[in-house]
Design a protein around this motif. Structure first.
Motif, PDB file in Angstrom:
ATOM      1  N   GLU A  25      45.999  35.181  31.665  1.00 46.63           N
ATOM      2  CA  GLU A  25      45.566  34.737  32.836  1.00 46.63           C
ATOM      3  C   GLU A  25      45.181  36.202  33.627  1.00 46.63           C
ATOM      4  O   GLU A  25      45.923  37.351  33.451  1.00 46.63           O
ATOM      5  CB  GLU A  25      46.790  34.194  33.458  1.00 46.63           C
ATOM      6  N   PRO A  26      44.196  36.037  34.406  1.00 52.54           N
ATOM      7  CA  PRO A  26      43.641  37.048  35.287  1.00 52.54           C
ATOM      8  C   PRO A  26      44.710  37.334  36.161  1.00 52.54           C
ATOM      9  O   PRO A  26      45.473  36.448  36.739  1.00 52.54           O
ATOM     10  CB  PRO A  26      42.273  36.318  35.781  1.00 52.54           C
ATOM     11  N   LEU A  27      44.782  38.510  36.774  1.00 47.81           N
ATOM     12  CA  LEU A  27      45.756  38.924  37.801  1.00 47.81           C
ATOM     13  C   LEU A  27      45.779  37.995  38.922  1.00 47.81           C
ATOM     14  O   LEU A  27      47.000  37.937  39.443  1.00 47.81           O
ATOM     15  CB  LEU A  27      45.552  40.418  38.041  1.00 47.81           C
ATOM     16  N   VAL A  28      44.644  37.687  39.380  1.00 43.81           N
ATOM     17  CA  VAL A  28      44.769  36.750  40.707  1.00 43.81           C
ATOM     18  C   VAL A  28      45.437  35.365  40.636  1.00 43.81           C
ATOM     19  O   VAL A  28      46.372  34.965  41.367  1.00 43.81           O
ATOM     20  CB  VAL A  28      43.254  36.681  41.092  1.00 43.81           C
ATOM     21  N   GLN A  29      45.343  34.968  39.258  1.00 42.49           N
ATOM     22  CA  GLN A  29      46.061  33.787  39.028  1.00 42.49           C
ATOM     23  C   GLN A  29      47.523  33.919  38.828  1.00 42.49           C
ATOM     24  O   GLN A  29      48.395  33.339  39.390  1.00 42.49           O
ATOM     25  CB  GLN A  29      45.615  33.062  37.569  1.00 42.49           C
ATOM     26  N   LYS A  30      47.873  35.136  38.162  1.00 39.56           N
ATOM     27  CA  LYS A  30      49.202  35.336  38.091  1.00 39.56           C
ATOM     28  C   LYS A  30      50.145  35.542  39.366  1.00 39.56           C
ATOM     29  O   LYS A  30      51.262  35.295  39.617  1.00 39.56           O
ATOM     30  CB  LYS A  30      49.505  36.779  37.077  1.00 39.56           C
ATOM     31  N   GLU A  31      49.137  36.358  40.470  1.00 40.16           N
ATOM     32  CA  GLU A  31      49.715  36.297  41.659  1.00 40.16           C
ATOM     33  C   GLU A  31      50.051  35.075  42.236  1.00 40.16           C
ATOM     34  O   GLU A  31      51.012  34.743  43.211  1.00 40.16           O
ATOM     35  CB  GLU A  31      48.714  37.326  42.572  1.00 40.16           C
ATOM     36  N   ARG A  32      49.283  34.223  42.131  1.00 40.78           N
ATOM     37  CA  ARG A  32      49.284  32.841  42.633  1.00 40.78           C
ATOM     38  C   ARG A  32      50.473  32.077  42.292  1.00 40.78           C
ATOM     39  O   ARG A  32      51.307  31.537  42.903  1.00 40.78           O
ATOM     40  CB  ARG A  32      48.127  31.927  42.360  1.00 40.78           C
ATOM     41  N   PHE A  33      50.795  32.151  41.020  1.00 42.21           N
ATOM     42  CA  PHE A  33      51.909  31.745  40.574  1.00 42.21           C
ATOM     43  C   PHE A  33      53.280  32.464  40.704  1.00 42.21           C
ATOM     44  O   PHE A  33      54.275  31.728  41.306  1.00 42.21           O
ATOM     45  CB  PHE A  33      51.942  31.667  38.805  1.00 42.21           C
ATOM     46  N   ARG A  34      53.116  33.755  40.981  1.00 40.03           N
ATOM     47  CA  ARG A  34      54.296  34.538  41.595  1.00 40.03           C
ATOM     48  C   ARG A  34      54.596  34.064  42.949  1.00 40.03           C
ATOM     49  O   ARG A  34      55.616  34.025  43.582  1.00 40.03           O
ATOM     50  CB  ARG A  34      53.891  35.886  41.512  1.00 40.03           C
ATOM     51  N   GLU A  35      53.195  33.898  43.882  1.00 44.42           N
ATOM     52  CA  GLU A  35      53.764  33.299  45.233  1.00 44.42           C
ATOM     53  C   GLU A  35      54.515  32.103  45.182  1.00 44.42           C
ATOM     54  O   GLU A  35      55.205  31.932  46.064  1.00 44.42           O
ATOM     55  CB  GLU A  35      52.307  33.207  46.026  1.00 44.42           C
TER      56      GLU A  35
END
Length: 71
Positions: A25-35
């Motif tokens: 997963e791209p970093l932006v997607q990982k950050e979305r899931f972390r949020e």
């Protein structure tokens, strides 16, 4: 706290995107899931274990409905 966020984020990702690996997963997607994970932890507080169990059961249920073909 960071470890808990990462565990919950990966569990949510796994429940939603079984065909995609977390590592790809791209970093932006990982950050979305972390949020999503931070929000869930904040809302559930001590009951976060219930969310993790429910996500694991949902993931297991999807696997049973869609068995992969043998190689």
């Amino acid at each position: 706290m960071h470890h808990k966020v990462e565990l919950v984020a990966r569990a949510i990702h796994r429940a939603e995107h079984q065909e995609l690996s977390w590592d790809s997963e791209p970093l932006v997607q990982k950050e979305r899931f972390r949020e999503y994970a931070r929000n869930a932890i904040h809302l559930l507080n001590e009951d976060i274990g219930v969310l993790l169990l429910a996500l694991e059961e949902a993931t297991a249920g999807k696997r049973m409905k869609h068995p992969r073909a043998a190689a």
